[in-house]
Design an enzyme around this catalytic site. Structure first.
Site, mmCIF file in Angstrom:
data_model
loop_
_atom_site.group_PDB
_atom_site.id
_atom_site.type_symbol
_atom_site.label_atom_id
_atom_site.label_comp_id
_atom_site.label_asym_id
_atom_site.label_seq_id
_atom_site.Cartn_x
_atom_site.Cartn_y
_atom_site.Cartn_z
ATOM 1 C CB CYS A 34 -12.667 -11.391 80.185
ATOM 2 S SG CYS A 34 -13.389 -10.735 81.708
ATOM 3 C CG ASP A 41 -14.385 -10.361 76.377
ATOM 4 O OD1 ASP A 41 -15.283 -11.159 76.695
ATOM 5 O OD2 ASP A 41 -13.887 -9.545 77.174
#
Length: 129
Positions: A34, A41
């Site tokens: 992220c 992520d």
């Protein structure tokens, strides 16, 4: 380690360049960071394409996907960058990349990006009885 992440995408000649056919590749363990928090992520990538003269070599694709593990990027940017790199490497008739990101803060994100060669027309769908 014998291998390491790489941005290099290798290709090989399409064994049936005279035929439209679809290659589907599922990558269930995509990871990037992220850009706001630096937290990982996770996503499942689905690549679908109709090759022209070349196909993407799978080991190089695996190492390419691995190269994103320590890179930050918004879901939309990462998905479009991957599609751009794959299109540049393979010059397909058609390519679609779907990135289904896991839940983050109660929100799921799916990004779908497509490329269509100017000269290519999708064949009509066949409905079987």
């Amino acid at each position: 380690m014998a291998t390491s992440p790489s941005q290099a995408l290798e290709t090989f000649p399409n064994p049936q360049p005279e035929r439209d056919y679809t290659i589907r590749i599922r990558v269930p363990e995509f990871t990037c960071l992220c850009p706001k928090t630096g937290q990982p992520d996770f996503a499942e990538l689905t690549l679908e394409y109709v090759p022209e003269t070349t196909c993407v070599e799978l080991k190089s694709l695996k190492l390419y996907v691995w190269s994103y593990r320590d890179e930050g990027g918004f879901h939309e940017a990462v998905t479009n960058r991957i599609l751009t790199d794959l299109v540049q490497a393979t010059e397909p008739r058609f390519m679609r990349l779907t990135a289904e990101f896991n839940v983050r803060g109660g929100i799921y994100t799916t990004v779908v990006a497509e490329h269509r060669a100017p000269h290519w027309q999708a064949p009509a769908a066949v409905a079987l009885p």
